[in-house]
Design a protein around this motif. Structure first.
Motif, mmCIF file in Angstrom:
data_model
loop_
_atom_site.group_PDB
_atom_site.id
_atom_site.type_symbol
_atom_site.label_atom_id
_atom_site.label_comp_id
_atom_site.label_asym_id
_atom_site.label_seq_id
_atom_site.Cartn_x
_atom_site.Cartn_y
_atom_site.Cartn_z
ATOM 1 N N ILE A 1 -4.471 74.326 113.610
ATOM 2 C CA ILE A 1 -5.233 75.292 114.405
ATOM 3 C C ILE A 1 -6.331 75.906 113.537
ATOM 4 C CG2 ILE A 1 -5.107 77.484 115.641
ATOM 5 C CD1 ILE A 1 -2.177 76.678 116.317
ATOM 6 N N ASP A 2 -5.973 76.273 112.316
ATOM 7 C CA ASP A 2 -6.956 76.866 111.404
ATOM 8 C C ASP A 2 -8.125 75.914 111.157
ATOM 9 O OD1 ASP A 2 -5.332 79.088 111.230
ATOM 10 O OD2 ASP A 2 -4.451 78.519 109.300
ATOM 11 N N ARG A 3 -7.817 74.624 110.914
ATOM 12 C CA ARG A 3 -8.877 73.634 110.689
ATOM 13 C C ARG A 3 -9.752 73.476 111.937
ATOM 14 N NH1 ARG A 3 -4.884 70.456 108.525
ATOM 15 N NH2 ARG A 3 -4.957 69.102 110.333
ATOM 16 N N ALA A 4 -9.109 73.443 113.089
ATOM 17 C CA ALA A 4 -9.847 73.274 114.334
ATOM 18 C C ALA A 4 -10.762 74.471 114.593
ATOM 19 C CB ALA A 4 -8.873 73.087 115.493
ATOM 20 N N VAL A 5 -10.269 75.663 114.321
ATOM 21 C CA VAL A 5 -11.080 76.864 114.527
ATOM 22 C C VAL A 5 -12.278 76.876 113.573
ATOM 23 C CG1 VAL A 5 -11.078 79.391 114.320
ATOM 24 C CG2 VAL A 5 -9.226 78.228 115.535
ATOM 25 N N GLU A 6 -12.072 76.403 112.343
ATOM 26 C CA GLU A 6 -13.189 76.302 111.394
ATOM 27 C C GLU A 6 -14.253 75.339 111.920
ATOM 28 O OE1 GLU A 6 -12.206 75.340 107.328
ATOM 29 O OE2 GLU A 6 -10.614 76.843 107.317
ATOM 30 N N ALA A 7 -13.799 74.241 112.512
ATOM 31 C CA ALA A 7 -14.725 73.225 113.022
ATOM 32 C C ALA A 7 -15.366 73.646 114.343
ATOM 33 C CB ALA A 7 -13.985 71.901 113.210
ATOM 34 N N PHE A 8 -14.759 74.601 115.019
ATOM 35 C CA PHE A 8 -15.246 75.051 116.317
ATOM 36 C C PHE A 8 -15.357 76.572 116.272
ATOM 37 C CE2 PHE A 8 -14.976 76.067 120.855
ATOM 38 C CZ PHE A 8 -15.800 75.111 121.409
ATOM 39 N N PRO A 9 -16.451 77.079 115.714
ATOM 40 C CA PRO A 9 -16.568 78.520 115.475
ATOM 41 C C PRO A 9 -16.473 79.389 116.729
ATOM 42 C CG PRO A 9 -18.528 77.336 114.692
ATOM 43 C CD PRO A 9 -17.595 76.328 115.258
ATOM 44 N N GLU A 10 -16.756 78.840 117.868
ATOM 45 C CA GLU A 10 -16.688 79.625 119.107
ATOM 46 C C GLU A 10 -15.307 79.539 119.753
ATOM 47 O OE1 GLU A 10 -19.093 76.886 119.182
ATOM 48 O OE2 GLU A 10 -20.464 78.092 118.005
ATOM 49 N N ALA A 11 -14.276 79.326 118.965
ATOM 50 C CA ALA A 11 -12.922 79.164 119.500
ATOM 51 C C ALA A 11 -12.503 80.331 120.382
ATOM 52 C CB ALA A 11 -11.921 78.968 118.367
ATOM 53 N N SER A 12 -12.939 81.519 120.058
ATOM 54 C CA SER A 12 -12.571 82.687 120.862
ATOM 55 C C SER A 12 -13.163 82.634 122.273
ATOM 56 C CB SER A 12 -12.989 83.979 120.162
ATOM 57 O OG SER A 12 -14.392 84.004 119.991
ATOM 58 N N ASP A 13 -14.182 81.790 122.467
ATOM 59 C CA ASP A 13 -14.812 81.662 123.780
ATOM 60 C C ASP A 13 -14.143 80.605 124.668
ATOM 61 O OD1 ASP A 13 -16.689 83.515 122.916
ATOM 62 O OD2 ASP A 13 -18.124 81.972 122.279
ATOM 63 N N ILE A 14 -13.202 79.861 124.116
ATOM 64 C CA ILE A 14 -12.596 78.745 124.853
ATOM 65 C C ILE A 14 -11.994 79.203 126.176
ATOM 66 C CG2 ILE A 14 -10.740 77.015 124.845
ATOM 67 C CD1 ILE A 14 -11.280 76.687 121.822
ATOM 68 N N PHE A 15 -11.215 80.271 126.152
ATOM 69 C CA PHE A 15 -10.545 80.739 127.365
ATOM 70 C C PHE A 15 -11.559 81.026 128.467
ATOM 71 C CE2 PHE A 15 -8.718 84.186 129.978
ATOM 72 C CZ PHE A 15 -7.609 83.518 130.470
ATOM 73 N N ASP A 16 -12.602 81.779 128.144
ATOM 74 C CA ASP A 16 -13.618 82.116 129.154
ATOM 75 C C ASP A 16 -14.345 80.877 129.654
ATOM 76 O OD1 ASP A 16 -13.016 84.836 129.007
ATOM 77 O OD2 ASP A 16 -14.484 85.184 127.409
ATOM 78 N N LYS A 17 -14.659 79.947 128.743
ATOM 79 C CA LYS A 17 -15.331 78.706 129.152
ATOM 80 C C LYS A 17 -14.418 77.875 130.059
ATOM 81 C CE LYS A 17 -18.480 78.346 125.258
ATOM 82 N NZ LYS A 17 -18.870 77.646 124.040
ATOM 83 N N ASN A 18 -13.115 77.865 129.764
ATOM 84 C CA ASN A 18 -12.172 77.116 130.594
ATOM 85 C C ASN A 18 -12.130 77.672 132.012
ATOM 86 O OD1 ASN A 18 -11.560 75.502 128.445
ATOM 87 N ND2 ASN A 18 -9.570 76.432 128.038
ATOM 88 N N ILE A 19 -12.082 78.974 132.127
ATOM 89 C CA ILE A 19 -12.056 79.583 133.463
ATOM 90 C C ILE A 19 -13.350 79.259 134.208
ATOM 91 C CG2 ILE A 19 -12.055 81.795 134.695
ATOM 92 C CD1 ILE A 19 -10.032 82.761 132.555
ATOM 93 N N GLU A 20 -14.466 79.340 133.525
ATOM 94 C CA GLU A 20 -15.751 78.998 134.135
ATOM 95 C C GLU A 20 -15.760 77.537 134.607
ATOM 96 O OE1 GLU A 20 -20.255 78.496 132.480
ATOM 97 O OE2 GLU A 20 -19.164 80.299 131.811
ATOM 98 N N THR A 21 -15.249 76.642 133.769
ATOM 99 C CA THR A 21 -15.173 75.220 134.124
ATOM 100 C C THR A 21 -14.323 75.021 135.373
ATOM 101 O OG1 THR A 21 -15.458 74.493 131.847
ATOM 102 C CG2 THR A 21 -14.376 72.944 133.334
#
Length: 185
Positions: A149-169
């Motif tokens: 998870i830590d590596r993925a978050v480093e590679a995807f700096p907007e990880a905190s936005d995932i939830f909101d983007k998912n709902i929008e999708t």
């Protein structure tokens, strides 16, 4: 009266279909594609019929993942179609799952994420499309490594936005679009 036998192949195929079409296909989890392509996902179908049996299997699988080479096995989907089929019972079990991590000394090393066919976020209506971000074909405990998870978050700096983007999708897709994606009439 005994519970009908589980067809493991069907359960896994349904889960892989959901993973490929929804989780990866809609990019609900930008980290899922890599481990799926590399075949680092373990699919375990539990025959547990009680929460106690599921806890035993969960502890086995947590230890298995902890002991495995991360380059070969990064995450496990523990699918349990015969137990905790009621979402509220399942949701209560998540505290038991967290306690199991602590009992095994794996808290901070592994974590358990949750997916369920009736998943419902607090404060939402049961049919709210936002709930579908965590709706899987069967009750499923997702066991994953904290360092992944830590590596993925480093590679995807907007990880905190995932939830909101998912709902929008999902709001753009709508329920009819979700049903079509999942192959439901």
């Amino acid at each position: 009266m005994s519970t009908p036998a589980i067809d493991r192949d069907v359960v896994i195929a349904d889960t892989v279909h959901w993973l490929e079409k929804a989780v990866i296909g809609l990019n609900l989890c930008p980290f899922a594609k890599s481990v799926h392509v590399k075949k680092q996902v373990r699919y375990v179908v539990s025959e547990a019929e009680t929460p106690e049996e599921l806890l035993e299997k969960l502890m086995e699988e947590l230890q298995h993942l902890a002991d495995a080479d991360p380059d070969k096995l990064d995450t496990t989907l523990l699918i349990h179609p015969q137990v905790l089929t009621d979402f509220f019972d399942y949701n209560e079990f998540l505290d038991v799952a967290d306690a199991a991590l602590e009992d095994l000394g794996l808290d901070g090393f592994l974590q358990v994420a949750s997916f369920h066919p009736q998943y419902q976020f607090d404060g939402t209506d049961v049919d709210d499309i936002s709930n579908f971000t965590n709706r899987s074909p069967y009750p499923t405990l997702h066991l994953l490594r904290e360092e992944s998870i830590d590596r993925a978050v480093e590679a995807f700096p907007e990880a905190s936005d995932i939830f909101d983007k998912n709902i929008e999708t999902l709001e753009k897709l709508g329920r009819a679009g979700w049903d079509k994606l999942m192959g439901k009439p």
